[in-house]
Design an enzyme around this catalytic site. Structure first.
Site, PDB file in Angstrom:
ATOM      1  N   CYS A   1     -11.224  -1.178   2.268  1.00 24.83           N
ATOM      2  CA  CYS A   1     -10.598  -0.722   3.520  1.00 24.83           C
ATOM      3  C   CYS A   1     -10.948   0.746   3.787  1.00 24.83           C
ATOM      4  CB  CYS A   1      -9.099  -0.977   3.515  1.00 24.83           C
ATOM      5  SG  CYS A   1      -8.392  -0.893   5.172  1.00 24.83           S
TER       6      CYS A   1
ATOM      7  N   HIS B   1      -9.420  -6.932   2.929  1.00 29.68           N
ATOM      8  CA  HIS B   1      -8.650  -6.754   1.695  1.00 29.68           C
ATOM      9  C   HIS B   1      -8.840  -7.958   0.772  1.00 29.68           C
ATOM     10  CE1 HIS B   1      -6.332  -3.136   2.719  1.00 29.68           C
ATOM     11  NE2 HIS B   1      -6.542  -3.533   3.959  1.00 29.68           N
TER      12      HIS B   1
ATOM     13  N   GLU C   1      -7.818  -8.302  -2.118  1.00 29.79           N
ATOM     14  CA  GLU C   1      -6.573  -8.511  -2.885  1.00 29.79           C
ATOM     15  C   GLU C   1      -5.530  -9.250  -2.068  1.00 29.79           C
ATOM     16  OE1 GLU C   1      -7.396  -5.764  -1.365  1.00 29.79           O
ATOM     17  OE2 GLU C   1      -5.630  -4.630  -0.731  1.00 29.79           O
TER      18      GLU C   1
END
Lengths: 217, 256
Positions: A84, A199, A201
């Protein structure tokens, strides 16, 4: 038995590290969180997250002396992943709230996402949600890259951002996504330097597969 | 292939359990939040929203533990709201694993909180939740903003309020029709359209979903970027997967 992979997660005070840490742990990695630039060079694999405004992130990177450490680390040819705003700061300049210098590892600018689709209709910013990764216009293939598990596919991953990097060197682009018909740079990879605007994650099983691939490169 | 519309199951949490009411009252137990979160993740939910509807602040920390536990097992975005009064509350929720924090009553009481939180953490993680109720007998369609879990009228016009909150740094609007909440007769589409036309940030429609066509209508007629629902998923009428497939069959871009 397979050796446990370790990553070094850079804490410069500008990211919610916990979710990144949890996702790497879920993929079997040992995670070392560091707050000192001196520890960057000892990393086996470096991960640089980031949320919020570009300038706030760069102020912290500079104040803590991480810029030089990251540049030296990249020269060592070991793998690094920016996430990001952690991707955006790798570029030369951002136009978010004025012009601000980045770490300058990749040539290019970070610019606002267009508020109009290519057909002239207004489109929403921030760009929030799941968008599909596509190969860049230069036709770069994903074999051997961060996205190798998804060759021939268009996986959906989670984005939340209002600004996006425009790499000067088209060859640095690894993947784009389409927003209102505009190509938005979703991932870059130049040799050992990898970064995602999305992202991993927070991108479910797809994101975890990308993290596992990073651990295997 | 572009940005997919999102389905967001909503978990109202009190005293460590997920509950669901009708028009904000008559709560019914729906189960354990961590189990439910995992189930929806398995079914392909695009995000999860947790609303802490606990009246007592003594129990407030329960939501932090729940978020920590969910965030350790579920790798999709989590939005958390309820009782957020200060920038410090935003920080605590983000540190527990929330990706976005939703502010409702406090945005009305102290709009500066929205500005401060979004300057500090970026507007991408600040959601302003608006509970709106249709004003009876108005010549033009009008909706009033309510706070305190729908108990307190504010006199604010919902459309003007949504615009103001965008200007203050809301990165997303979570719009709930109080008239439709739990009623299962579909979103208030006129309200959804009015707000989605008025703002440039994404709008999440909420309140009233009773069947899968309602989700399609929320996007196609209401102009919503994401649809939130609770009852239809909690009590097993539909899975999230079925909802996504139905929406895709009706020409809406989804993540399948």
């Amino acid at each position: 038995m397979m050796k446990c992979k370790s990553i070094t997660l850079v804490d410069y005070g500008m990211a919610n590290l916990l979710n990144v840490k949890r996702a790497f742990e879920q993929c079997g990695a040992m995670v070392n969180v560091i707050e000192e630039p001196a520890h960057v060079l000892a990393a086996e694999r470096l991960v640089v997250p980031g949320v919020g405004a570009f300038q706030d992130c760069m102020d912290e990177v500079n104040r803590r002396g991480f810029g030089e450490a990251i540049r030296s680390y990249v020269d060592s040819q070991r793998p690094m992943l920016g996430i990001c705003v952690g991707m955006q700061i790798l570029f030369d300049v951002s136009e978010e709230f004025g012009e601000h210098k980045g770490v300058g590892i990749l040539p290019g600018r970070v610019q606002a996402i267009p508020r109009q689709a290519v057909d002239g209709k207004a489109q929403r910013v921030p760009h929030i949600g799941w968008n599909h990764l596509i190969e860049p216009e230069c036709g770069r293939e994903w074999a051997g890259t961060l996205l190798a598990p998804f060759r021939g596919q268009r996986p959906a991953v989670y984005f939340v951002h209002s600004f996006a990097a425009q790499p000067e060197n088209e060859g640095d682009r690894l993947a784009d996504c389409l927003y209102g018909g505009h190509r938005i740079c979703a991932a870059v990879q130049r040799q050992n330097v990898m970064a995602t605007q999305f992202h991993p994650e927070r991108s479910g099983e797809t994101g975890l597969a990308i993290i596992r691939q990073f651990l295997n490169l | 292939m572009g940005l997919a519309k999102r389905i967001i199951p909503c978990l109202d949490v009190t005293a460590g359990r997920v509950v669901k009411g009708v028009q904000f009252v008559e709560l019914r137990d729906a189960g354990d939040p961590v189990e439910i979160a995992k189930r929806y993740d398995d079914q392909g939910a695009d995000e999860l929203t947790f609303l802490d509807i606990t009246a007592s602040s003594d129990e407030r920390d329960i939501i932090l533990h729940i978020i920590e536990e969910v965030a350790a097992q579920v790798f999709i975005p989590l939005t958390v709201g309820g009782g957020v009064r200060a920038v410090e509350d935003v920080r605590r929720l983000l540190n527990a694993g929330a990706d976005k924090v939703s502010i409702n009553t406090s945005a009305v009481v102290n709009p500066q909180l929205v500005r401060d939180a979004s300057e500090r953490y970026g507007n991408q993680c600040i959601v302003v939740a608006i509970d709106a109720k249709r004003v009876a007998g108005a010549a033009e369609p009008k909706w009033e903003v309510f706070t305190h879990g729908g108990r307190k009228a504010t006199g604010l016009d919902a459309v003007a309020w949504a615009k103001q909150m965008q200007d203050y740094g809301a990165g997303e609007i979570l719009l709930t029709s109080m008239d439709r909440d739990g009623a299962k007769i579909g979103f208030d589409l006129e309200l959804t359209r009015a707000i989605s036309d008025a703002v440039e940030v994404p709008v999440i429609a909420s309140g009233g979903v009773g069947n899968l066509q309602h989700l399609v209508d929320g996007v196609k007629i209401g102009g919503a970027d994401a649809v939130l629902a609770a009852s239809i998923f909690h009590f097993g009428e539909y899975t999230v997967r079925q909802a996504k497939e139905y929406m895709a069959q009706h020409g809406i871009e989804m993540r399948l």
